[in-house]
Each structure stands twice: as structure tokens, then as C-alpha cells.
Design a protein around this motif. Structure first.
Motif, PDB file in Angstrom:
ATOM      1  N   GLY A  16     -35.314  57.629 -78.653  1.00 43.62           N
ATOM      2  CA  GLY A  16     -36.672  57.906 -79.128  1.00 43.62           C
ATOM      3  C   GLY A  16     -37.536  58.538 -78.053  1.00 43.62           C
ATOM      4  N   LYS A  17     -37.449  58.019 -76.848  1.00 40.17           N
ATOM      5  CA  LYS A  17     -38.224  58.577 -75.733  1.00 40.17           C
ATOM      6  C   LYS A  17     -37.796  60.014 -75.443  1.00 40.17           C
ATOM      7  N   LEU A  18     -36.488  60.262 -75.507  1.00 38.05           N
ATOM      8  CA  LEU A  18     -35.977  61.611 -75.271  1.00 38.05           C
ATOM      9  C   LEU A  18     -36.525  62.582 -76.312  1.00 38.05           C
ATOM     10  N   ILE A  19     -36.546  62.160 -77.557  1.00 36.25           N
ATOM     11  CA  ILE A  19     -37.049  63.006 -78.649  1.00 36.25           C
ATOM     12  C   ILE A  19     -38.524  63.332 -78.443  1.00 36.25           C
ATOM     13  N   HIS A  20     -39.308  62.332 -78.089  1.00 36.27           N
ATOM     14  CA  HIS A  20     -40.758  62.537 -77.944  1.00 36.27           C
ATOM     15  C   HIS A  20     -41.105  63.340 -76.686  1.00 36.27           C
ATOM     16  N   LYS A  21     -40.152  63.487 -75.758  1.00 33.57           N
ATOM     17  CA  LYS A  21     -40.386  64.307 -74.566  1.00 33.57           C
ATOM     18  C   LYS A  21     -39.861  65.733 -74.737  1.00 33.57           C
ATOM     19  N   SER A  22     -39.235  66.030 -75.856  1.00 35.15           N
ATOM     20  CA  SER A  22     -38.579  67.322 -76.053  1.00 35.15           C
ATOM     21  C   SER A  22     -39.566  68.486 -76.000  1.00 35.15           C
ATOM     22  N   ASN A  23     -39.065  69.626 -75.527  1.00 34.02           N
ATOM     23  CA  ASN A  23     -39.878  70.848 -75.477  1.00 34.02           C
ATOM     24  C   ASN A  23     -39.687  71.729 -76.718  1.00 34.02           C
ATOM     25  N   SER A  24     -38.741  71.361 -77.569  1.00 35.13           N
ATOM     26  CA  SER A  24     -38.464  72.163 -78.766  1.00 35.13           C
ATOM     27  C   SER A  24     -39.591  72.020 -79.787  1.00 35.13           C
ATOM     28  N   PRO A  25     -40.147  73.123 -80.306  1.00 33.92           N
ATOM     29  CA  PRO A  25     -41.209  73.035 -81.325  1.00 33.92           C
ATOM     30  C   PRO A  25     -40.766  72.244 -82.555  1.00 33.92           C
ATOM     31  N   ALA A  26     -39.520  72.445 -82.980  1.00 33.15           N
ATOM     32  CA  ALA A  26     -39.030  71.734 -84.163  1.00 33.15           C
ATOM     33  C   ALA A  26     -38.953  70.238 -83.901  1.00 33.15           C
ATOM     34  N   VAL A  27     -38.443  69.871 -82.736  1.00 31.82           N
ATOM     35  CA  VAL A  27     -38.321  68.450 -82.401  1.00 31.82           C
ATOM     36  C   VAL A  27     -39.707  67.829 -82.233  1.00 31.82           C
ATOM     37  N   LYS A  28     -40.620  68.558 -81.587  1.00 31.45           N
ATOM     38  CA  LYS A  28     -41.995  68.056 -81.427  1.00 31.45           C
ATOM     39  C   LYS A  28     -42.634  67.788 -82.782  1.00 31.45           C
ATOM     40  N   THR A  29     -42.435  68.712 -83.719  1.00 30.43           N
ATOM     41  CA  THR A  29     -43.003  68.534 -85.062  1.00 30.43           C
ATOM     42  C   THR A  29     -42.410  67.303 -85.726  1.00 30.43           C
ATOM     43  N   LEU A  30     -41.107  67.164 -85.626  1.00 31.91           N
ATOM     44  CA  LEU A  30     -40.447  65.996 -86.204  1.00 31.91           C
ATOM     45  C   LEU A  30     -40.971  64.701 -85.587  1.00 31.91           C
ATOM     46  N   ALA A  31     -41.120  64.711 -84.279  1.00 34.43           N
ATOM     47  CA  ALA A  31     -41.593  63.519 -83.577  1.00 34.43           C
ATOM     48  C   ALA A  31     -42.988  63.130 -84.045  1.00 34.43           C
ATOM     49  N   SER A  32     -43.863  64.102 -84.193  1.00 32.16           N
ATOM     50  CA  SER A  32     -45.229  63.793 -84.625  1.00 32.16           C
ATOM     51  C   SER A  32     -45.256  63.327 -86.083  1.00 32.16           C
ATOM     52  N   LEU A  33     -44.425  63.932 -86.923  1.00 31.14           N
ATOM     53  CA  LEU A  33     -44.373  63.523 -88.326  1.00 31.14           C
ATOM     54  C   LEU A  33     -43.821  62.115 -88.483  1.00 31.14           C
ATOM     55  N   SER A  34     -42.910  61.745 -87.606  1.00 34.03           N
ATOM     56  CA  SER A  34     -42.284  60.421 -87.717  1.00 34.03           C
ATOM     57  C   SER A  34     -43.282  59.290 -87.526  1.00 34.03           C
ATOM     58  N   LEU A  35     -44.434  59.599 -86.936  1.00 32.20           N
ATOM     59  CA  LEU A  35     -45.443  58.572 -86.681  1.00 32.20           C
ATOM     60  C   LEU A  35     -46.464  58.461 -87.812  1.00 32.20           C
ATOM     61  N   LEU A  36     -46.396  59.358 -88.800  1.00 32.31           N
ATOM     62  CA  LEU A  36     -47.321  59.319 -89.934  1.00 32.31           C
ATOM     63  C   LEU A  36     -46.904  58.247 -90.929  1.00 32.31           C
ATOM     64  N   PRO A  37     -47.849  57.764 -91.768  1.00 31.40           N
ATOM     65  CA  PRO A  37     -47.461  56.875 -92.867  1.00 31.40           C
ATOM     66  C   PRO A  37     -46.531  57.621 -93.822  1.00 31.40           C
ATOM     67  N   SER A  38     -45.517  56.941 -94.349  1.00 31.02           N
ATOM     68  CA  SER A  38     -44.530  57.539 -95.264  1.00 31.02           C
ATOM     69  C   SER A  38     -43.986  58.861 -94.731  1.00 31.02           C
ATOM     70  N   PRO A  39     -43.413  58.865 -93.528  1.00 31.86           N
ATOM     71  CA  PRO A  39     -42.984  60.122 -92.900  1.00 31.86           C
ATOM     72  C   PRO A  39     -41.909  60.863 -93.694  1.00 31.86           C
ATOM     73  N   LEU A  40     -41.068  60.133 -94.435  1.00 34.49           N
ATOM     74  CA  LEU A  40     -39.985  60.801 -95.153  1.00 34.49           C
ATOM     75  C   LEU A  40     -40.488  61.735 -96.247  1.00 34.49           C
ATOM     76  N   LEU A  41     -41.701  61.517 -96.733  1.00 37.27           N
ATOM     77  CA  LEU A  41     -42.241  62.392 -97.767  1.00 37.27           C
ATOM     78  C   LEU A  41     -42.620  63.763 -97.201  1.00 37.27           C
ATOM     79  N   TYR A  42     -42.832  63.855 -95.903  1.00 36.22           N
ATOM     80  CA  TYR A  42     -43.125  65.141 -95.252  1.00 36.22           C
ATOM     81  C   TYR A  42     -41.838  65.886 -94.896  1.00 36.22           C
ATOM     82  N   PHE A  43     -40.772  65.124 -94.723  1.00 37.83           N
ATOM     83  CA  PHE A  43     -39.523  65.642 -94.178  1.00 37.83           C
ATOM     84  C   PHE A  43     -38.978  66.869 -94.917  1.00 37.83           C
TER      85      PHE A  43
END
Length: 737
Positions: free
Chosen positions: A227-254
Motif C-alpha cells: 500500500g505504501k509503495l502504491i501511494h508513493k508511485s509516480n505513475s499518473p494512473a497509479v496515483k489516480t487509483l490510489a486517490s480513488l481507493s480512499l473515497l467512499p464506495s471506491p469500487l463504483l468509480y473503478f
């Protein structure tokens, strides 16, 4: 051939010595114990086939067996000798270490082979790689080039052994990268020891592209190493995923991840539809957005561009199917006894395109009446003069083969085709039948076969047969053997469906009889016909179990219900018919599953193999029933088979089974009557002739209420189950060739 002959001579030259000892020189007494350990490992490999004869039988291929024997016997003996005579290894402890390495090599190969982590054919390469690395280690040279040069199955063993080699840490990284290439779905669950390595971020980025659901899952555990590795990533796609994962009901955004990353969709606008997943969640707007995105993404995929999070678990298609069933199909199915305006209210806000996707996403769950009402509403909402070809153009022909198959099954294909120009209709059906050889599975071909059995329009049937002939000739012209087999089988099966052609499929395509099955064919070596019936502990299972039990007449059957997990019935008279049915115990506590496991264990210990299997549960329980099947059943009675995947697996487990299923949702009462009829024939000792049974049952159901009669009409006897017949014939043809 010369190499093969020399190998045999080398082996037999040392074979006399092999059964007594695997050494070739006499080691010093202080190291004899370590040589003995190596010898014991060689003997364990030798005894893997039950014989201690100096030949390691690890496969049915004799050349492989000889090559493995040479590697693990002669070459390993040479390695032992080399340790003893190598002047660069002076200290006793050093020689012991290398002997221990050899023992570890043999043991790890044996264990990995048994657990399917390495194929026996790799044995010579493994020993050769070990020898090179051992010499490098003795010379204090890095083993990295040797680790890099071999497959993961080999270096996974050798790199672990030589922990003192100067290239050990770098080699472990190489081994892990090879593992990741072979197992991309296991990257994040295994990456913890490598999170500080330079390649870690690139692995996360690659995983995000290939399996974003995996990144999404691990991003939610922000305190884990992954999890820490993902949240430190420089990839725009990974960064977006990391931020979405912290939202309520994140799977609905996926499902919209690709559009979010590209900026096409904004998180704030999605929040207005999604809310927190409960409060503020607009189910209709969310479904419509899924549909629109599906159309866009499927068009991209047709041009070779697959959107991130389009396929796979929790991806757009997966979510579209779930929401179509959750918000629309399940409600209208559950209200099937209500007036139509009340029952169909859930789909009032849907457009024709929305209903189209709802239908194809419910191919294994929608009721017959639910389909027909939905189909009619889809056409009504297209206007006074609906042009159905324009609907398919709007969705870019996405899922059109599935839609045609369903329309054929529900007797709506003529209606659909008649609402488009004749030229469009012809092109559509050509597309439905065409290029079946180009797909990875047989699903489209099975859909074509199933559809043919449901069509009554003679012209349409003749056209489909003509298209099949055209495609067979096309494949013959391009020497496409798979295509030739597929279309030749379809042609034969289609021709056999017309009784005037007098084609016996058993003879024509080389499969066991499908029109009847003799009583003797169902008996085991002790003359017993054994049936196993699978019930599940949901509401339907609990409701239908009592009438099933009471259907066994005390005049014909002896009941034993002393066991708390299953009930046994034995016929009083010959022939011996024994029936075992598990009780539908509490599903929430998994007690029905436990009962099935215990019953299976009892049957196995009692040498009872069911030749007849009955699945009394919804299609979503079928994979569990299949996992419990002993295999090679001759008759399998289902409700809905739940689609191609289940049907294909069912035939793989029971290659010659006569399969009774329904196009749509099975009903407990009808299944019960079918079972009763089959049991009557079994007790008489007569052969089961499916046409006779079907004629008798059809007469009975013709007198029943309309909804029961319609449900019965959806049931398919084994000789008309063209999809199953096609799979059997294709498998047999491939096996023969």
C-alpha cells in the motif's frame, strides 16, 4: 538418435551399481554421511514410480525419463566426485557445504516436481545450471549471468541454494522479476520484500495497466508495504487509483478509471451520481453511465485499444453485468406474479440501448416472461417504425451474437430481423455465423448451434446452413484446420436436426449415442445404478426438498434417513437403483457444503460412483456441484447450465453425459416431474429413450397452466442440446486427430 543411444549405454553401464549405491568413488569417512544423504535423495526419486531400479520414471515419455535419470544419477554422481577432487575446496566444512548444496538440489527438484512447480524435462538444464553456479561460487564469481540465462523454474531452485555467491542478492531480484512475468496476478501479494528495489515502482505501474483491480485492492491498505509503495508511485494512473481507493464506495468509480486518468471524466461529477454508495446514489444514472462508457470502450477495443479497467474483476463489464441484474433483472424476475405495469416499473427510465444491454447482461438470469416484456418495451421505445439494425449500429454491434442467440431462444429472432432491411438481416446473420474459428473459445460456435435448435423459420434455417457451408469452404481454402472442423461439425449437426435427412449423429460425428441410453450402461460393476442429487440450503432448496423426498413411493423404495446430512433410497426390486441426496442444511453456515463433502467421502469409501447426477439448485451453485462430481456420469439433469463456461466444464468432467437443461431458469416442480419419469423407466429395467420420455412429458405439461407449459417448452432433451453435442463432437475430433 546417436545421442539417445549413447545416453542409454551410459545409464546401463552404471545401472548394476545403482540399486546398491549411487556413489562412484569412496569419500573420506568424515563426509560419508553427507554423501549418504545425497544417495537417499536419489533413491527417493528412483522410487517415485514404485521401483528402485536406477531409472527415474517421472513421465510417460521414455526419452524424458532417461534424460532425467542421466541428470540426477550420472551427472549428480559426477558433481559429488568433483567436490571431493577439487583442490580449490580445501577445508572439510567447505566440501560439506557443497555436498549439502547437491542434496538440496535433489530434494528441491523432487518437491517442486511433485507440487507442479517444475516439469521433469527441466532436470538436465537444472543440473547443468547448478554445476556452472557451483564452479562460479568456488571461484568467487557472480552467478548473475547463469541465473539470467535460464527459466524461472530452474533459477528459482539454484539461486536459493548458493547464498554465499557474491551475486546472490542481485540474482534473487532477477528470479523475482521472472516470477512476476509468469504470474502478473501475484505481483502485489509477493512484492513486500522488494518494495525498496528500483524496479518496484515499474512493477506497480505494469500491474495497474494489466490488472488495476489488484492495485485498487492493495491501495486501500495504506499501512501495508504494498500500500505504501502504491501511494508513493509516480505513475499518473497509479496515483489516480490510489486517490480513488480512499473515497467512499471506491469500487463504483473503478470502471471509469481510464476516463478519469485521461481527464475525460471528473471525480466531482461522478460523486453527484455515486454519492457515498448509499446516500445520494442514483442507480439509474449510474447504470446509464456504465452503458455509455461500455459503448465507447468496446469501440476502442475493436480498434486494438483496450481501456484500463474495462475487463476483469470489478471492471466496467463486470460492474455493468452486476448492476443490470441488481437494479433491473432481479426486481422484474421477483415480481413475476404481479401485473405487468407493476412488475416492469423498474425499467421505465431505460432507453432501448439501456434495455439491450440489460438483456445481454442477463443471459443466464432473466426469466422468459421478463425477457419478452423487456424485448417488447425495447421495440416500443424505438418509435412507431423501429429499425432494429440502427440499434445495433448504435452499440457498435457489441454483444450482438449473444443478443441473437437469446432472441432465437425466446422465439423473438424473426421479429427482430423483420424490423430491418433484408440486406441488413442477411449481413447480420452472416456475421453471427462467420469467423467462429477466430475466437479463443468455442462459445460463439456453441451459441450458433444452440440458436439453430430454437429457430422455426425455414428460410432462416436454410440461410444459416448456407452460411455454414460458405465458411467451411473459406476455411478449407485457407487451410484453417480449426475452422474446417468447427464448420463441418455444425453442418452435420444442422442437417441432422431435420428428421427428413435421416442422419444418425452417433455415426456421423463419432460420439456415443445421444438418442437413448441402455439400462446396462448406467450400472456399475456390481449391477447398481447410483444417483447423486445435490440440494442447496437456500430458500428454494428448503422448499423443494420435502416434496422431492416424498416423491419416492414406499412400495418401490426403501428409505434410510438416519444420517443427519443425507438421505438414501434403495429400490426394493431389481434392478438395483440407489439414490443419495444431501439435505439442504443452512447455507449461511456452509452446512450444505459440508454435507455434500461428507456424502462424497462416504460414496468414495463405499466404492459407489454415481452414473446419474441431478443438480437441484440455481445456476450459480452449479460450479460447486461440478467440483463435487466423481466424473464420467452418463446422465446429468440440470435447470439452467449458466452459460458456455459451465457447459464446457461439465462435458470435460463427464465427456459422454446425456445432459438435460433449460434455455433459461429451471423450475423445481418441472425438475421433479422429469426425475420421477426417469426413475419410472429405470425401475422397469428398460432403456431410456429420450424421445418417448419427452413425448410423454409434453402431453402432461400441455394440460398444465400457461406459465408452467411455457417453462417446460424451454427444457431441452439430450438429443436436441446442439451446443452440448457440438462440444462433445469437437473434443472427440481434436482428440482423434
Amino acid at each position: 538418435m546417436m545421442k539417445y543411444t549413447i545416453l542409454i549405454l551410459l545409464l546401463f553401464a552404471g545401472k548394476a551399481n545403482a540399486s546398491a549405491t549411487f556413489d562412484t568413488i569412496k569419500p573420506p569417512i568424515q563426509r560419508q554421511r553427507f554423501h549418504d544423504k545425497i544417495n537417499e535423495e536419489q533413491k527417493l526419486l528412483d522410487k517415485s514410480d514404485g521401483k528402485l531400479d536406477g531409472i527415474f520414471k517421472v513421465s510417460s515419455n521414455e526419452e524424458i525419463n532417461l534424460a532425467v535419470t542421466d541428470a540426477m544419477l550420472r551427472k549428480v554422481n559426477a558433481l559429488q566426485d568433483s567436490v571431493e577432487v577439487n583442490n580449490k575446496i580445501k577445508a572439510n566444512n567447505e566440501k560439506v557445504r557443497y555436498l549439502t548444496y547437491i542434496e538440496t538440489l535433489l530434494r528441491t527438484f523432487r518437491v517442486n516436481w511433485r507440487s507442479n512447480k517444475i516439469k521433469p524435462v527441466f532436470a538436465p538444464m537444472l543440473v547443468d545450471n547448478f554445476e556452472k553456479i557451483m564452479r562460479a561460487t568456488i571461484d568467487s564469481v557472480s552467478m548473475v549471468p547463469y541465473i539470467d540465462a535460464v527459466p524461472w523454474e530452474v533459477c528459482n531452485i539454484t539461486a536459493d541454494i548458493f547464498v554465499t555467491n557474491p551475486g546472490y542478492l542481485q540474482s534473487k531480484n532477477i528470479v523475482y522479476l521472472k516470477f512476476c512475468a509468469l504470474n502478473p496476478d501475484k505481483i502485489l501479494q509477493t512484492i513486500a520484500p522488494y518494495t525498496k528495489e528500483s524496479f518496484a515502482d515499474s512493477l506497480v505501474t505494469a500491474t495497474c495497466k494489466n490488472d488495476p483491480a489488484q492495485v485498487y485492492k492493495y491501495a486501500q491498505d495504506v499501512n501495508s508495504l504494498a500500500g505504501k509503495l502504491i501511494h508513493k508511485s509516480n505513475s499518473p494512473a497509479v496515483k489516480t487509483l490510489a486517490s480513488l481507493s480512499l473515497l467512499p464506495s471506491p469500487l463504483l468509480y473503478f470502471p471509469f478509471l481510464d476516463d478519469i486518468i485521461s481527464g475525460k471524466k471528473q471525480t466531482d461529477s461522478l460523486k453527484k451520481i455515486i454519492g457515498d454508495g448509499e446516500t445520494g446514489y442514483d442507480s439509474v444514472a449510474y447504470y446509464k453511465l456504465l452503458v455509455q462508457t461500455e459503448i465507447e470502450y468496446s469501440k476502442r477495443m475493436n480498434h486494438g485499444d483496450t481501456a484500463i479497467a474495462f475487463l476483469g474483476p470489478n471492471g466496467l463489464r463486470d460492474m455493468l453485468k452486476r448492476k443490470a441484474n441488481q437494479h433491473f433483472i432481479n426486481p422484474i424476475n421477483e415480481l413475476h406474479e404481479k401485473p405487468e405495469n407493476i412488475r416492469m416499473k423498474a425499467i421505465d427510465p431505460l432507453s432501448p440501448v439501456d434495455i439491450y444491454y440489460m438483456i445481454v447482461m442477463g443471459d443466464t438470469s432473466i426469466y422468459t416472461s421478463s425477457y419478452k416484456h423487456s424485448f417488447n418495451r425495447m421495440l416500443q421505445r424505438m418509435g412507431k417504425k423501429p429499425a432494429t439494425d440502427s440499434l445495433l449500429l448504435t452499440v457498435n454491434f457489441d454483444y450482438f451474437k449473444k443478443f441473437i442467440k437469446m432472441a432465437a431462444n425466446f422465439n423473438k429472432l424473426d421479429t427482430f430481423l423483420n424490423l430491418m432491411p433484408a440486406s441488413s438481416s442477411e449481413a447480420l446473420m452472416k456475421g453471427f455465423v462467420g469467423r467462429l474459428e477466430a475466437t479463443a473459445t468455442l462459445e460463439d460456435a456453441v451459441d450458433v448451434a444452440d440458436s439453430y435448435s430454437s429457430i422455426n423459420n425455414k428460410n432462416l434455417l436454410n440461410n444459416m446452413l448456407s452460411y455454414v457451408n460458405e465458411n467451411e469452404q473459406r476455411c478449407a481454402g485457407s487451410n484453417n484446420n480449426r475452422g474446417k472442423v468447427i464448420y463441418n461439425l455444425l453442418k452435420t449437426i444442422f442437417l441432422s436436426a431435420d428428421s427428413t435427412n435421416k442422419i444418425d449423429l452417433t455415426t456421423a460425428i463419432g460420439i456415443p449415442p445421444i438418442y437413448s441410453i441402455d439400462n446396462k450402461a448406467l450400472k456399475d460393476d456390481s449391477g447398481r445404478i447410483v444417483q447423486q442429487v445435490f440440494f442447496y440450503g437456500d430458500e428454494d432448496g428448503r422448499n423443494f426438498f420435502p416434496p422431492y423426498i416424498s416423491s419416492f413411493s414406499a412400495k418401490e423404495w426403501k428409505k434410510n434417513d438416519t444420517n443427519k446430512e443425507w438421505v438414501e433410497f434403495k429400490s426394493i426390486k431389481e434392478p438395483k437403483n440407489w439414490v443419495y441426496v444431501n439435505r439442504p442444511l443452512n447455507n449461511d453456515k456452509n452446512l450444505d457444503d459440508t454435507a455434500q463433502i461428507h456424502l462424497n467421502n462416504y460414496l468414495r469409501k463405499s466404492d459407489l460412483t454415481p452414473s446419474i447426477i441431478t443438480h437441484r439448485g440455481h445456476s450459480y451453485w452449479l460450479p460447486r456441484t461440478m467440483s463435487r462430481m466423481a466424473g464420467d456420469a452418463k446422465i446429468v439433469i440440470l435447470g439452467s447450465c449458466g452459460g458456455y463456461k459451465n457447459l464446457s466444464q461439465l462435458i470435460e468432467i463427464n465427456p459422454d453425459a446425456h445432459i438435460i437443461s433449460t434455455k433459461e431458469i429451471g423450475t423445481g416442480n418441472i425438475n421433479q416431474i422429469i426425475t420421477n419419469k426417469i426413475n419410472q423407466v429405470l425401475l422397469s429395467g428398460k432403456p431410456i429413450i429420450w424421445k418417448n420420455i419427452w413425448d410423454d412429458l409434453s402431453l402432461y405439461f400441455a394440460k398444465q397452466p400457461k406459465d408452467v407449459k411455457e417453462a417446460w417448452d424451454d427444457y431441452i432433451p439430450p438429443y436436441k442440446n446442439l451446443g452440448a453435442i457440438f462440444i462433445k463432437a469437437y473434443n472427440k475430433k481434436v482428440e482423434t486427430e
